[in-house]
Design a protein around this motif. Sequence first.
Motif, short mmCIF file in Angstrom:
data_model
loop_
_atom_site.label_atom_id
_atom_site.label_comp_id
_atom_site.label_asym_id
_atom_site.label_seq_id
_atom_site.Cartn_x
_atom_site.Cartn_y
_atom_site.Cartn_z
N ARG A 137 0.17 -3.93 3.97
CA ARG A 137 -0.87 -4.03 3.88
C ARG A 137 -1.07 -4.30 5.72
NH1 ARG A 137 -5.60 -6.56 4.92
NH2 ARG A 137 -7.49 -5.19 5.21
N LEU B 214 -6.52 2.27 7.49
CA LEU B 214 -6.97 1.27 7.07
C LEU B 214 -8.32 1.30 6.80
CD1 LEU B 214 -5.36 -1.20 4.69
CD2 LEU B 214 -5.95 -2.74 6.87
N MET C 101 0.76 -1.03 0.36
CA MET C 101 -0.23 -0.42 0.43
C MET C 101 0.66 1.88 0.22
SD MET C 101 -2.98 -0.69 2.67
CE MET C 101 -4.51 0.02 2.19
N GLU D 261 -10.44 1.56 3.41
CA GLU D 261 -10.87 0.41 2.73
C GLU D 261 -12.21 1.02 3.19
OE1 GLU D 261 -9.25 -3.43 4.10
OE2 GLU D 261 -7.27 -2.98 3.07
#
Lengths: 483, 254
Positions: free
Chosen positions: B212, B223, B12, B227
């Motif tokens: 991740r 995160l 990421m 997401e």
Amino acid sequence: MKQGMKLILGLAVLLMAAASPAVHAGDAELSAESLKCLQCHGKKGSFFKLANGDSIPTYVNPAKYKVSVHNALACSRCHTDFSADAHPARRFATRDQYRMRASAVCRGCHAAEQIKAKPIHANLLLREKEGISSICTDCHDAHSGNPVAGGKIIKSEKQYCMSCHQHEMSMTCRNNEKIPLTVEMSTAEDNAHDKLRCSDCHYGFSSEEHPKRNFRSRRDYTITASESCRRCHFDKYTKTLDSVHYTVLSQGNLSAPVCNDCHGSHVIHHITRGVKGRTITTQKCRKCHPGVYEVYAKSVHGNALFNEQNQDVPVCIDCHTAHNIDNPLTLEYHEKIPQMCGNCHANPAIVSKYGLSTGVLNAYLSDFHGVTLGLYRKQREQLYKPARPIAVCTDCHGTHNITGAASSDPVVVKANLVKRCQKCHKDANENFPDAWLSHYKPSLSKYPMIFLVNTAYRIFIPLMGLGFVLQIFLHIWRYAVNR
Amino acid sequence: MGAPMETGKKKMRRFSGYRILEHWGIILSTVVLFATGLCQRFWYVDSAQWFILKMSGIDNVRLIHRCAGVLFSFELILHIAIAVGGIARGRWGPSMFIKKGDLQDAVHNIRYYFGLEEHLARCDRYDYMEKFEYWTILVGGVLMMGTGAVLWLPTFFTRVLPGESIPAAKALHSNEALLIFLINAIWHIYNAIFSPEAFPLDTTIFTGDISRERMLREHPIELAAIEGVEVEELLGNGHKEAAAVKPRPEPGVP
């Protein structure tokens, strides 16, 4: 038997000793002629007039004449043409002319070969070849006619030399300067050289040898004479080779001081300890550095020395040393100054009685200027890098003119300080000197702001470090447990 | 800051190129500043003197220190200007701001180390340790810049400031320098290199990328926001043991 022999020998020695002066001085009766002459010449007050207006006393001391080596001779043996009946008139232009004539009479009996036997006479005879006549009566009294020692038995070299050098005499240099050769022997007990013989310093001279010396000037003689000091004082001599005085001398400045200029020549004192001795040393330096002396005398140090007989204050040689005197204008010397001042100002035994802080040296050395100075010295020593001058004690406090800050008006002190700062920090204003914390270590009473900043960090930094380390250990420990 | 970038499944994007460059700039200027500054603070230590002589003298050391100081100041001012500008224009959120939750996180983690908690604190884009480091260096940096300027130009500053401010600036400058140095030398270097989770080197600030997996472990709140899921949901899926310990704060940086 043995006892008897010893007694006889002892008596014989005593007898000889008693007889010897009689042999030497003579005991003969004066001749009838001499007695007749002495009827007039034995009385003081009559003079013989010379053509130039000068006059010579005609007095003859009868007592001295009676015991002289020439006592058996009648007056006319030397004063030819004169007798009890005849007293011709004579005419002499000058005293010297008379004395030269009189010396010629001596030479009638004392032939050159006989005189030459003594080296001092041999030299005089050599001078005659150059046209300089020797006059016997310069050294030998005309009528007592005794040896120059005065008939005494010479016991030491010193006595031998002094038999001439006690009299007024001089030597002429090539530049016509006269060097007096009369030696005034010190009878003072503190003459450090009283055990030395003349030839210990005047090497090459003795009762046998008296070499002729020829100097360009009186100063040349002094400088040459100082060379003899190194024969005994070699350590001091080698130190002087490193001194600024020697440097100046070797550059051709003959006024630079040599040993004799400070220590004297025939009267050399033992080192005097205490205030008296310390004061004496300042007077030696004063001879050539009167201006500096005047300034020093008015300073806090000089004033305490001369007016309060204070032993703690520095005199010239404490900072400049006595023999290996450095050039005070060099950077090397400049770098040494904090340590020099620190010798006293960081010594509690000396400065604490005057209410002065002993922390000044450390405060300076750990401050900007002191740190830079220390590093510059290292750079110069190890990198041969020329250093820039940086403020040391004397740049702010002065050198010979140091005054006590406590006794001065604080406003004046500060105004002076700004000027000192401006020597390097051109645009400094009256706030700027406060950056210097008067050599105090910050505390709650002095400069609390700085003290508190330092204290806060001193507490916080270790606490934080400890916290980090603890957290790291906990982290690793937990990581290990988790695995 | 940087937009999430799917590089395969695991990688990421955490830092943009500008931040990587900025970090390099800070490394360069602080290493030079520490080297030339510490030897001045500890001038009495042999090795410090050795270094000064190797640098051909204290004047050179001071010159280099001042040049590095100017570079550091430039970086610092630029950083503040960009941060303030960025937040004002809404390009990113104030993710570095200290919040009440940070103290709770710290307490939580210490409890975790002693085995009193099941898991590490759930953190947003920057955890409390990163914030502590950031703010001590930012505030310290501004302080160093100011006091450094006073020490560089003492006569200029004493036109308005009292003379005592110069030794005060010196006390602050040298002490703060030591503090920042210790934060870096002990804490930052441990976290970035010697920590068992980072060893041999946490490369995120050099590559800009983070896995991740690490995001889930260290920055689950961020995160989740990236997401678009709830933290509990995210942890339920990816991290079976984990459970939410606190409500999710305002969204992190997109």
